[in-house]
Motif scaffolding. Structure first.
Motif, PDB file in Angstrom:
ATOM      1  N   VAL A 223       4.340  16.445 -10.586  1.00 34.83           N
ATOM      2  CA  VAL A 223       3.035  17.075 -10.410  1.00 34.83           C
ATOM      3  C   VAL A 223       2.252  17.124 -11.720  1.00 34.83           C
ATOM      4  N   PHE A 224       2.918  17.481 -12.817  1.00 33.21           N
ATOM      5  CA  PHE A 224       2.207  17.762 -14.069  1.00 33.21           C
ATOM      6  C   PHE A 224       2.133  16.570 -15.030  1.00 33.21           C
ATOM      7  N   GLY A 225       3.055  15.630 -14.921  1.00 36.99           N
ATOM      8  CA  GLY A 225       3.099  14.539 -15.891  1.00 36.99           C
ATOM      9  C   GLY A 225       1.770  13.837 -16.095  1.00 36.99           C
ATOM     10  N   VAL A 226       1.135  13.435 -15.002  1.00 34.56           N
ATOM     11  CA  VAL A 226      -0.126  12.684 -15.104  1.00 34.56           C
ATOM     12  C   VAL A 226      -1.283  13.554 -15.569  1.00 34.56           C
TER      13      VAL A 226
ATOM     14  N   LYS B  22       3.656  13.327   4.593  1.00 29.68           N
ATOM     15  CA  LYS B  22       3.930  13.119   3.171  1.00 29.68           C
ATOM     16  C   LYS B  22       2.727  12.521   2.451  1.00 29.68           C
ATOM     17  N   TYR B  23       2.020  11.601   3.127  1.00 33.71           N
ATOM     18  CA  TYR B  23       0.893  10.918   2.509  1.00 33.71           C
ATOM     19  C   TYR B  23      -0.420  11.690   2.672  1.00 33.71           C
ATOM     20  N   LYS B  24      -0.497  12.552   3.648  1.00 33.53           N
ATOM     21  CA  LYS B  24      -1.765  13.203   3.973  1.00 33.53           C
ATOM     22  C   LYS B  24      -1.945  14.562   3.308  1.00 33.53           C
ATOM     23  N   LYS B  25      -0.834  15.263   3.035  1.00 39.23           N
ATOM     24  CA  LYS B  25      -0.964  16.665   2.623  1.00 39.23           C
ATOM     25  C   LYS B  25      -1.643  16.824   1.264  1.00 39.23           C
ATOM     26  N   ASN B  26      -1.406  15.893   0.325  1.00 40.71           N
ATOM     27  CA  ASN B  26      -1.989  16.030  -1.013  1.00 40.71           C
ATOM     28  C   ASN B  26      -3.197  15.142  -1.239  1.00 40.71           C
ATOM     29  N   LEU B  27      -3.641  14.449  -0.197  1.00 40.81           N
ATOM     30  CA  LEU B  27      -4.861  13.654  -0.310  1.00 40.81           C
ATOM     31  C   LEU B  27      -6.053  14.595  -0.417  1.00 40.81           C
ATOM     32  N   LYS B  28      -6.741  14.557  -1.542  1.00 36.81           N
ATOM     33  CA  LYS B  28      -7.884  15.443  -1.743  1.00 36.81           C
ATOM     34  C   LYS B  28      -9.117  14.921  -1.036  1.00 36.81           C
ATOM     35  N   ALA B  29      -9.331  13.608  -1.117  1.00 33.76           N
ATOM     36  CA  ALA B  29     -10.543  13.043  -0.522  1.00 33.76           C
ATOM     37  C   ALA B  29     -10.356  11.553  -0.291  1.00 33.76           C
ATOM     38  N   LEU B  30     -11.024  11.043   0.743  1.00 31.10           N
ATOM     39  CA  LEU B  30     -11.051   9.614   1.050  1.00 31.10           C
ATOM     40  C   LEU B  30     -12.510   9.181   1.071  1.00 31.10           C
TER      41      LEU B  30
ATOM     42  N   LEU C   3       0.837  -1.202   0.000  1.00 28.21           N
ATOM     43  CA  LEU C   3       0.000   0.000   0.000  1.00 28.21           C
ATOM     44  C   LEU C   3       0.871   1.250   0.000  1.00 28.21           C
ATOM     45  N   LYS C   4       1.909   1.264   0.825  1.00 32.69           N
ATOM     46  CA  LYS C   4       2.804   2.421   0.864  1.00 32.69           C
ATOM     47  C   LYS C   4       3.540   2.587  -0.468  1.00 32.69           C
ATOM     48  N   PHE C   5       3.987   1.463  -1.036  1.00 27.06           N
ATOM     49  CA  PHE C   5       4.680   1.520  -2.324  1.00 27.06           C
ATOM     50  C   PHE C   5       3.781   2.134  -3.388  1.00 27.06           C
ATOM     51  N   THR C   6       2.504   1.728  -3.409  1.00 29.27           N
ATOM     52  CA  THR C   6       1.561   2.258  -4.385  1.00 29.27           C
ATOM     53  C   THR C   6       1.335   3.745  -4.176  1.00 29.27           C
ATOM     54  N   LEU C   7       1.125   4.144  -2.923  1.00 34.40           N
ATOM     55  CA  LEU C   7       0.886   5.551  -2.631  1.00 34.40           C
ATOM     56  C   LEU C   7       2.098   6.414  -2.973  1.00 34.40           C
ATOM     57  N   ASP C   8       3.293   5.857  -2.783  1.00 36.69           N
ATOM     58  CA  ASP C   8       4.506   6.630  -3.066  1.00 36.69           C
ATOM     59  C   ASP C   8       4.575   7.093  -4.516  1.00 36.69           C
ATOM     60  N   GLN C   9       3.888   6.380  -5.413  1.00 36.26           N
ATOM     61  CA  GLN C   9       3.904   6.770  -6.821  1.00 36.26           C
ATOM     62  C   GLN C   9       3.047   8.007  -7.085  1.00 36.26           C
ATOM     63  N   TYR C  10       2.159   8.339  -6.150  1.00 39.07           N
ATOM     64  CA  TYR C  10       1.159   9.386  -6.407  1.00 39.07           C
ATOM     65  C   TYR C  10       1.216  10.571  -5.444  1.00 39.07           C
ATOM     66  N   VAL C  11       1.797  10.396  -4.260  1.00 36.13           N
ATOM     67  CA  VAL C  11       1.587  11.378  -3.199  1.00 36.13           C
ATOM     68  C   VAL C  11       2.213  12.740  -3.453  1.00 36.13           C
ATOM     69  N   GLU C  12       3.097  12.849  -4.445  1.00 41.59           N
ATOM     70  CA  GLU C  12       3.652  14.164  -4.747  1.00 41.59           C
ATOM     71  C   GLU C  12       2.644  15.037  -5.484  1.00 41.59           C
ATOM     72  N   SER C  13       1.581  14.437  -5.996  1.00 40.65           N
ATOM     73  CA  SER C  13       0.506  15.176  -6.668  1.00 40.65           C
ATOM     74  C   SER C  13      -0.771  15.025  -5.852  1.00 40.65           C
ATOM     75  N   ASP C  14      -1.780  15.816  -6.187  1.00 41.63           N
ATOM     76  CA  ASP C  14      -3.091  15.627  -5.572  1.00 41.63           C
ATOM     77  C   ASP C  14      -3.624  14.250  -5.958  1.00 41.63           C
ATOM     78  N   TYR C  15      -4.197  13.544  -5.008  1.00 42.52           N
ATOM     79  CA  TYR C  15      -4.740  12.229  -5.312  1.00 42.52           C
ATOM     80  C   TYR C  15      -5.952  11.938  -4.431  1.00 42.52           C
ATOM     81  N   THR C  16      -6.744  10.982  -4.870  1.00 43.06           N
ATOM     82  CA  THR C  16      -7.969  10.584  -4.177  1.00 43.06           C
ATOM     83  C   THR C  16      -7.917   9.081  -3.914  1.00 43.06           C
TER      84      THR C  16
END
Length: 361
Positions: free
Chosen positions: A314-317, A69-77, A27-40
């Motif tokens: 941030v912008f690639g995706v 690191k994991y919480k700041k860009n989480l838009k919604a759960l 789960l952490k490995f998966t989140l690490d791919q996204y957490v630098e950008s906004d994610y849901t």
């Protein structure tokens, strides 16, 4: 967007067990791919039973392990099909959870309700979860279960800015080449936010973004000064790019972008140049405008910490995706490499093609 399904959990007694550690690590490995950008995160709760339910200790340790690191860009759960267990657990842990993080949680009782919050058609929902949802709706009292079919799409407003094509925006705005959302957000950030640390990496309240999108789509003026936060226009710019029906780096070049990792390092800049120059002029003009600005941002990276690499994360995706489905984990690396090269080598990649009608920030 990240989906988590508990119906696939197998037996484990918690965080100290091998399976528990592996599940948590993945789960952490998966989140690490996204957490630098906004994610849901969309969490399907169906399938959690006494045999695969994590212990209180596991839940406590897991929450502590997920730092800022994991919480700041989480838009919604979104918690789909919540049970009494999940509601009780939330109340138990509530004193340990920050108020800001708590506001990101939304309970969703039926799949149909997800349409009010996100693009339902993007979700890959397991068949077991769909069947469970049908049973829940069938057991509802007071009438037939609500339909989960998508309502017929409404035609866009003449003033629509989000979720419509660049061509549509040009046609409805007297042939303007750069969409008004882009010119206004870029101009504001250029004036007020080039030196702001973490620009483009901070999230903003989801409801505020919805309100500003509505103003734009209704053709009403938006004054970013009144929000007192330069991260607001930054998120609006990313949202606009993400919601284009066809991304700025069009579907036609997506596979060529993914092949960048197969190209020898010394040839990658010229390869990027060829790909970008193959775009139709309207898309090229908008892309050049954007990367001229992102190059400006990167030049202030000592202060704002937004190097070409960080901007690419941030912008690639938001700039490229396949015609069907969403960007896979495996595609993130080539997308980020390609975007980083466009930022860092802006002058080389965009310098030769200068359309008469081009506009720069």
């Amino acid at each position: 967007m990240i989906l988590k399904c508990t119906h696939r959990y197998t037996h484990t007694h918690g965080y100290t067990q091998t399976h528990g550690r592996r599940s948590f690590g993945y789960l952490k490995f998966t989140l690490d791919q996204y957490v630098e950008s906004d994610y849901t995160v969309v969490y399907f709760h169906y399938g959690l039973r006494s045999s695969n339910k994590p212990s209180m200790r596991w839940l406590r340790d897991a929450y502590k392990e997920f730092d800022r690191k994991y919480k700041k860009n989480l838009k919604a759960l979104y918690v789909v099909h919540p049970t009494n267990f999940i509601r009780i657990m939330w109340n138990i842990f509530k004193p340990l959870i920050s108020h800001k993080f708590g506001k990101k949680l939304t309970y969703v009782n039926y799949l149909a309700e997800l349409r009010d919050h996100l693009d339902y058609d993007q979700l890959i929902i397991p068949p077991d979860v769909k069947r469970h949802d049908e049973k829940l709706r069938a057991n509802q009292k007071g009438g037939p279960p609500p339909s989960v079919k998508a309502p017929p799409p409404r035609p866009p407003l003449p003033t629509q800015q989000f979720g419509v094509s660049l061509q549509y925006i040009r046609d409805k705005n007297n042939g303007v080449l750069i969409p008004p959302v882009m010119t206004q957000t870029v101009s504001f950030i250029k004036e007020k936010g080039l030196h702001t640390e973490g620009i483009f990496r901070r999230s903003v309240r989801v409801q505020l973004i919805k309100d500003i999108k509505k103003l734009y789509n209704l053709g009403k003026p938006v004054d970013f000064e009144q929000y007192g936060d330069v991260h607001v226009p930054a998120v609006i710019l990313k949202t606009f790019l993400r919601e284009l029906p066809e991304p700025l780096l069009t579907f036609a070049v997506y596979d060529r972008i993914l092949d960048i990792t197969r190209v020898e390092s010394s040839l990658r800049v010229s390869t990027c140049k060829h790909i970008v120059e193959s775009l139709a002029e309207p898309s090229y003009i908008v892309l050049k405008y954007l990367f001229c600005f992102l190059n400006m941002v990167s030049q202030q990276s000592i202060e704002n910490k937004m190097s070409p690499s960080n901007l690419a994360c941030v912008f690639g995706v938001n700039l490229a995706r396949p015609p069907q489905g969403t960007v896979s984990l495996g595609a993130l690396t080539p997308l980020n490499i390609f975007t980083e090269l466009l930022v860092e080598h802006y002058s080389t990649i965009f310098g030769c093609r200068c359309p008469v009608a081009q506009v720069l920030p």
